[in-house]
Design an enzyme around this catalytic site. Structure first.
Site, PDB file in Angstrom:
ATOM      1  N   LYS A 101       0.780  -1.250   0.000  1.00  0.00           N
ATOM      2  CA  LYS A 101       0.000   0.000   0.000  1.00  0.00           C
ATOM      3  C   LYS A 101       0.804   1.287   0.000  1.00  0.00           C
ATOM      4  CE  LYS A 101      -0.219   0.513   4.969  1.00  0.00           C
ATOM      5  NZ  LYS A 101      -0.951   0.991   6.123  1.00  0.00           N
ATOM      6  N   SER A 129      -9.897   2.173  -2.401  1.00  0.00           N
ATOM      7  CA  SER A 129      -9.336   3.404  -1.840  1.00  0.00           C
ATOM      8  C   SER A 129      -9.902   4.616  -2.560  1.00  0.00           C
ATOM      9  CB  SER A 129      -7.819   3.358  -2.030  1.00  0.00           C
ATOM     10  OG  SER A 129      -7.266   4.624  -1.823  1.00  0.00           O
ATOM     11  N   TYR A 187       0.189   1.915  -7.350  1.00  0.00           N
ATOM     12  CA  TYR A 187      -0.684   1.439  -6.262  1.00  0.00           C
ATOM     13  C   TYR A 187      -2.143   1.774  -6.584  1.00  0.00           C
ATOM     14  CZ  TYR A 187      -3.318   1.677  -1.911  1.00  0.00           C
ATOM     15  OH  TYR A 187      -4.304   1.537  -0.970  1.00  0.00           O
ATOM     16  N   LYS A 225      -5.775  -0.654  -7.493  1.00  0.00           N
ATOM     17  CA  LYS A 225      -7.140  -0.572  -6.943  1.00  0.00           C
ATOM     18  C   LYS A 225      -8.160  -0.402  -8.073  1.00  0.00           C
ATOM     19  CE  LYS A 225      -5.864  -0.954  -2.641  1.00  0.00           C
ATOM     20  NZ  LYS A 225      -5.984  -2.264  -1.992  1.00  0.00           N
ATOM     21  N   LEU A 256       0.711  10.767   7.247  1.00  0.00           N
ATOM     22  CA  LEU A 256       0.739  11.876   8.193  1.00  0.00           C
ATOM     23  C   LEU A 256       0.581  11.440   9.650  1.00  0.00           C
ATOM     24  CD1 LEU A 256       0.710  14.959   8.673  1.00  0.00           C
ATOM     25  CD2 LEU A 256      -1.784  14.863   8.423  1.00  0.00           C
TER      26      LEU A 256
HETATM   27  P1  NAD Z   1      -1.331  -3.191   6.123  1.00  0.00           P
HETATM   28  O1  NAD Z   1      -0.075  -3.224   5.317  1.00  0.00           O
HETATM   29  O2  NAD Z   1      -1.234  -2.867   7.564  1.00  0.00           O
HETATM   30  O3  NAD Z   1      -2.108  -4.568   5.962  1.00  0.00           O
HETATM   31  C1  NAD Z   1      -2.028  -5.370   4.817  1.00  0.00           C
HETATM   32  C2  NAD Z   1      -1.722  -6.790   5.264  1.00  0.00           C
HETATM   33  O4  NAD Z   1      -1.652  -7.645   4.126  1.00  0.00           O
HETATM   34  C3  NAD Z   1      -0.377  -6.909   6.001  1.00  0.00           C
HETATM   35  O5  NAD Z   1      -0.571  -7.637   7.204  1.00  0.00           O
HETATM   36  C4  NAD Z   1       0.501  -7.697   5.027  1.00  0.00           C
HETATM   37  O6  NAD Z   1       1.459  -8.487   5.701  1.00  0.00           O
HETATM   38  C5  NAD Z   1      -0.533  -8.505   4.262  1.00  0.00           C
HETATM   39  N1  NAD Z   1      -0.118  -8.898   2.902  1.00  0.00           N
HETATM   40  C6  NAD Z   1       0.364  -8.112   1.915  1.00  0.00           C
HETATM   41  N2  NAD Z   1       0.604  -8.848   0.815  1.00  0.00           N
HETATM   42  C7  NAD Z   1       0.274 -10.136   1.111  1.00  0.00           C
HETATM   43  C8  NAD Z   1       0.319 -11.352   0.387  1.00  0.00           C
HETATM   44  N3  NAD Z   1       0.775 -11.405  -0.861  1.00  0.00           N
HETATM   45  N4  NAD Z   1      -0.100 -12.481   1.005  1.00  0.00           N
HETATM   46  C9  NAD Z   1      -0.555 -12.446   2.280  1.00  0.00           C
HETATM   47  N5  NAD Z   1      -0.606 -11.325   3.024  1.00  0.00           N
HETATM   48  C10 NAD Z   1      -0.201 -10.179   2.433  1.00  0.00           C
HETATM   49  O7  NAD Z   1      -2.329  -2.155   5.392  1.00  0.00           O
HETATM   50  P2  NAD Z   1      -3.711  -1.557   5.879  1.00  0.00           P
HETATM   51  O8  NAD Z   1      -3.515  -0.108   6.104  1.00  0.00           O
HETATM   52  O9  NAD Z   1      -4.306  -2.394   6.933  1.00  0.00           O
HETATM   53  O10 NAD Z   1      -4.534  -1.698   4.530  1.00  0.00           O
HETATM   54  C11 NAD Z   1      -5.349  -2.830   4.251  1.00  0.00           C
HETATM   55  C12 NAD Z   1      -5.922  -2.687   2.862  1.00  0.00           C
HETATM   56  O11 NAD Z   1      -6.623  -1.453   2.768  1.00  0.00           O
HETATM   57  C13 NAD Z   1      -4.874  -2.665   1.745  1.00  0.00           C
HETATM   58  O12 NAD Z   1      -5.374  -3.358   0.634  1.00  0.00           O
HETATM   59  C14 NAD Z   1      -4.739  -1.199   1.446  1.00  0.00           C
HETATM   60  O13 NAD Z   1      -4.320  -0.969   0.121  1.00  0.00           O
HETATM   61  C15 NAD Z   1      -6.161  -0.703   1.660  1.00  0.00           C
HETATM   62  N6  NAD Z   1      -6.232   0.735   1.956  1.00  0.00           N
HETATM   63  C16 NAD Z   1      -5.518   1.244   2.996  1.00  0.00           C
HETATM   64  C17 NAD Z   1      -5.568   2.615   3.255  1.00  0.00           C
HETATM   65  C18 NAD Z   1      -4.764   3.230   4.378  1.00  0.00           C
HETATM   66  O14 NAD Z   1      -4.583   4.456   4.380  1.00  0.00           O
HETATM   67  N7  NAD Z   1      -4.285   2.462   5.354  1.00  0.00           N
HETATM   68  C19 NAD Z   1      -6.364   3.458   2.469  1.00  0.00           C
HETATM   69  C20 NAD Z   1      -7.088   2.883   1.430  1.00  0.00           C
HETATM   70  C21 NAD Z   1      -7.015   1.518   1.187  1.00  0.00           C
HETATM   71  N1  UFG Z   2       1.575  14.943   4.820  1.00  0.00           N
HETATM   72  C1  UFG Z   2       2.508  15.829   5.346  1.00  0.00           C
HETATM   73  N2  UFG Z   2       3.619  15.301   5.942  1.00  0.00           N
HETATM   74  C2  UFG Z   2       3.855  13.968   6.039  1.00  0.00           C
HETATM   75  C3  UFG Z   2       2.890  13.071   5.503  1.00  0.00           C
HETATM   76  C4  UFG Z   2       1.779  13.612   4.900  1.00  0.00           C
HETATM   77  O1  UFG Z   2       2.337  17.052   5.274  1.00  0.00           O
HETATM   78  O2  UFG Z   2       4.896  13.575   6.580  1.00  0.00           O
HETATM   79  C5  UFG Z   2       0.333  15.489   4.219  1.00  0.00           C
HETATM   80  C6  UFG Z   2       0.140  15.100   2.766  1.00  0.00           C
HETATM   81  O3  UFG Z   2       0.768  16.019   1.908  1.00  0.00           O
HETATM   82  C7  UFG Z   2      -1.396  15.105   2.658  1.00  0.00           C
HETATM   83  C8  UFG Z   2      -1.856  14.673   4.040  1.00  0.00           C
HETATM   84  O4  UFG Z   2      -0.755  14.920   4.921  1.00  0.00           O
HETATM   85  O5  UFG Z   2      -1.852  16.417   2.430  1.00  0.00           O
HETATM   86  C9  UFG Z   2      -2.235  13.194   4.124  1.00  0.00           C
HETATM   87  O6  UFG Z   2      -1.163  12.408   3.627  1.00  0.00           O
HETATM   88  P1  UFG Z   2      -1.099  10.816   3.857  1.00  0.00           P
HETATM   89  O7  UFG Z   2       0.175  10.344   3.256  1.00  0.00           O
HETATM   90  O8  UFG Z   2      -1.337  10.508   5.291  1.00  0.00           O
HETATM   91  O9  UFG Z   2      -2.370  10.280   3.075  1.00  0.00           O
HETATM   92  P2  UFG Z   2      -2.776  10.426   1.531  1.00  0.00           P
HETATM   93  O10 UFG Z   2      -4.078  11.135   1.503  1.00  0.00           O
HETATM   94  O11 UFG Z   2      -1.688  10.976   0.728  1.00  0.00           O
HETATM   95  O12 UFG Z   2      -2.932   8.907   1.095  1.00  0.00           O
HETATM   96  C10 UFG Z   2      -3.671   7.966   1.876  1.00  0.00           C
HETATM   97  C11 UFG Z   2      -3.093   6.564   1.672  1.00  0.00           C
HETATM   98  C12 UFG Z   2      -3.320   6.113   0.259  1.00  0.00           C
HETATM   99  C13 UFG Z   2      -4.778   6.209  -0.083  1.00  0.00           C
HETATM  100  C14 UFG Z   2      -5.276   7.612   0.160  1.00  0.00           C
HETATM  101  C15 UFG Z   2      -6.757   7.716  -0.087  1.00  0.00           C
HETATM  102  O13 UFG Z   2      -1.698   6.567   1.924  1.00  0.00           O
HETATM  103  O14 UFG Z   2      -2.967   4.769   0.154  1.00  0.00           O
HETATM  104  O15 UFG Z   2      -5.010   7.983   1.523  1.00  0.00           O
HETATM  105  O16 UFG Z   2      -7.434   6.762   0.650  1.00  0.00           O
HETATM  106  F1  UFG Z   2      -4.944   5.905  -1.386  1.00  0.00           F
END
Ligand code: NAD
Ligand code: UFG
Length: 337
Positions: free
Chosen positions: A85, A125, A150, A154, A201
């Site tokens: 991710k 996402s 990435y 999605k 962030l």
């Molecule tokens: P995370 O990395 O904490 O969790 C993902 C988990 O999947 C991890 O435990 C990792 O070990 C496991 N994994 C990855 N590839 C694998 C594979 N090939 N086989 C088995 N396990 C595998 O991430 P998260 O923040 O919990 O996100 C979960 C899902 O939500 C992801 O698909 C991510 O893209 C999506 N998502 C996250 C955010 C965010 O900001 N955290 C935003 C939008 C979407």
């Molecule tokens: N930011 C900072 N300093 C940092 C990190 C982030 O100023 O050290 C700012 C970024 O510029 C942005 C905001 O904080 O304005 C949020 O940034 P994040 O990196 O926390 O989150 P994003 O919105 O960029 O992206 C996140 C996930 C993506 C997902 C997206 C929408 O990382 O995977 O939200 O769900 F696709």
């Protein structure tokens, strides 16, 4: 109550959702390869809920291993979190991202189909809305303009699951478009524990508060937003977990495909998040204004009407509570999980 297979259940969102599923009375089977998580998260889910569950350490790229999970368990529905991710890393390693996320999902769907399980909740996402749509984002907007590999994984997986659902009307698919999940479990036992320097962030601010990092770098203060910093729709990870309970109920009771935003509908700036965290930890946190980060947009927040109508779901927690719970986790786990 149902038996739910959770891929990526040891990760940030997955672990909170596993706890919520068990607390609601569902059974779960978890698979993870720990590429971005730790076994400790699974222990803590058991501590919080007092319940046990089956776990398979496997890579979702391994079809035979997945097939065995379906053969050994009667799975009613799947929640598919497993995936890589990190946006920046996906630009450096596109093949790894496409392979892990897309091939992994193809293996999962194939194992599901061959074992007669056709209900899936997928972690999509807000990134699928790309750069051309105006906020607030509505599910009916076009989603073909991701800005990094990435994001394209999605977009493509949403398309694959939609095509599968069109080809076979027995499938039921929920494409959950998360906005920015932050915060932690109320117990302080589960939270976000990124490896290395946090990209996002909230975990970065948490590490400034705990003294691990010197200051927050604010990526640009010249955006067309109220205080010049980027605005995002931050959602408490427990609200997000709760949204998955609704999505599971929905896919168990319906067929077809639905994309649903999971956000609060409210935008907060980088400074709003920083100040909420300062309030939670009771001290001022140093920051420096840095240049804009490539690929960032000014605004990103959800229209949340569809989640209300379809799931009768709405986020409950505000930014102060997200910060308080995030700080509680950081304080209790200075070295992560
Ligand atoms: P995370 O990395 O904490 O969790 C993902 C988990 O999947 C991890 O435990 C990792 O070990 C496991 N994994 C990855 N590839 C694998 C594979 N090939 N086989 C088995 N396990 C595998 O991430 P998260 O923040 O919990 O996100 C979960 C899902 O939500 C992801 O698909 C991510 O893209 C999506 N998502 C996250 C955010 C965010 O900001 N955290 C935003 C939008 C979407
Ligand atoms: N930011 C900072 N300093 C940092 C990190 C982030 O100023 O050290 C700012 C970024 O510029 C942005 C905001 O904080 O304005 C949020 O940034 P994040 O990196 O926390 O989150 P994003 O919105 O960029 O992206 C996140 C996930 C993506 C997902 C997206 C929408 O990382 O995977 O939200 O769900 F696709």
């Amino acid at each position: 109550m149902a038996n739910i297979l959770v891929t990526g259940g040891a990760g940030f969102i997955g672990s909170h959702t596993c706890a919520a599923l068990l607390e609601k009375g569902h059974d779960i089977v978890v698979v993870d390869n720990f590429s971005n998580s730790k076994p400790e998260a699974l222990k803590r889910i058991k501590t919080i809920t007092g319940k046990d569950f089956k776990f398979y350490e496997l890579d979702i790229l391994d079809f035979d291993a997945l097939d065995k999970v379906f053969k050994e368990n009667k799975i009613d529905a799947v929640i598919h979190f497993a995936g890589l991710k990190a946006v920046g890393e996906s630009v450096q390693k596109p093949l790894e991202y496409y392979h892990n996320n897309i091939t992994g999902t193809l293996m999962l769907i194939k194992a599901m189909r061959e074992n007669g399980c056709k209900k899936i909740v997928f972690s999509s996402s807000a990134t699928v809305y790309g750069v051309d749509n105006p906020v607030p984002y509505v599910e009916t907007m076009p989603t073909h303009t991701a800005t990094n590999p990435y994001g394209y994984t999605k977009v493509m997986i949403e398309q694959i699951l939609t095509d599968v659902s069109v080809s076979d009307s027995e499938w039921s698919v929920a494409l959950l478009r998360y906005f920015n999940p932050i915060g932690a479990h109320k117990s302080g036992l589960l939270g976000e524990d990124p490896n290395g320097i946090p990209n996002n962030l909230f975990p970065y601010i948490a590490q400034v508060a705990s003294g691990k990092r010197e200051f927050l770098g604010v990526y640009g203060n010249d955006y067309d937003t109220p205080d010049g910093t980027g605005v995002r729709d931050y959602i408490h990870v427990m609200d997000l977990a709760d949204g998955h309970l609704c999505a599971v109920d929905y896919v168990l009771a319906h067929t077809g495909v639905e994309a649903v935003n999971l956000g609060t509908g409210k935008g907060s700036s980088v400074f709003d998040v920083l100040h909420a965290f300062e309030k939670a930890c009771g001290k001022e946190l140093p920051y420096k204004i840095l240049p804009r980060r490539a690929g960032d947009i000014a605004w990103c927040y959800a229209n949340t009407d569809k989640a209300k109508e379809l799931f009768n779901w709405q986020a409950k927690y505000d930014l102060d509570e997200m910060a308080a719970d995030g700080w509680n986790f950081t304080k209790k786990n200075p070295n992560g999980l």
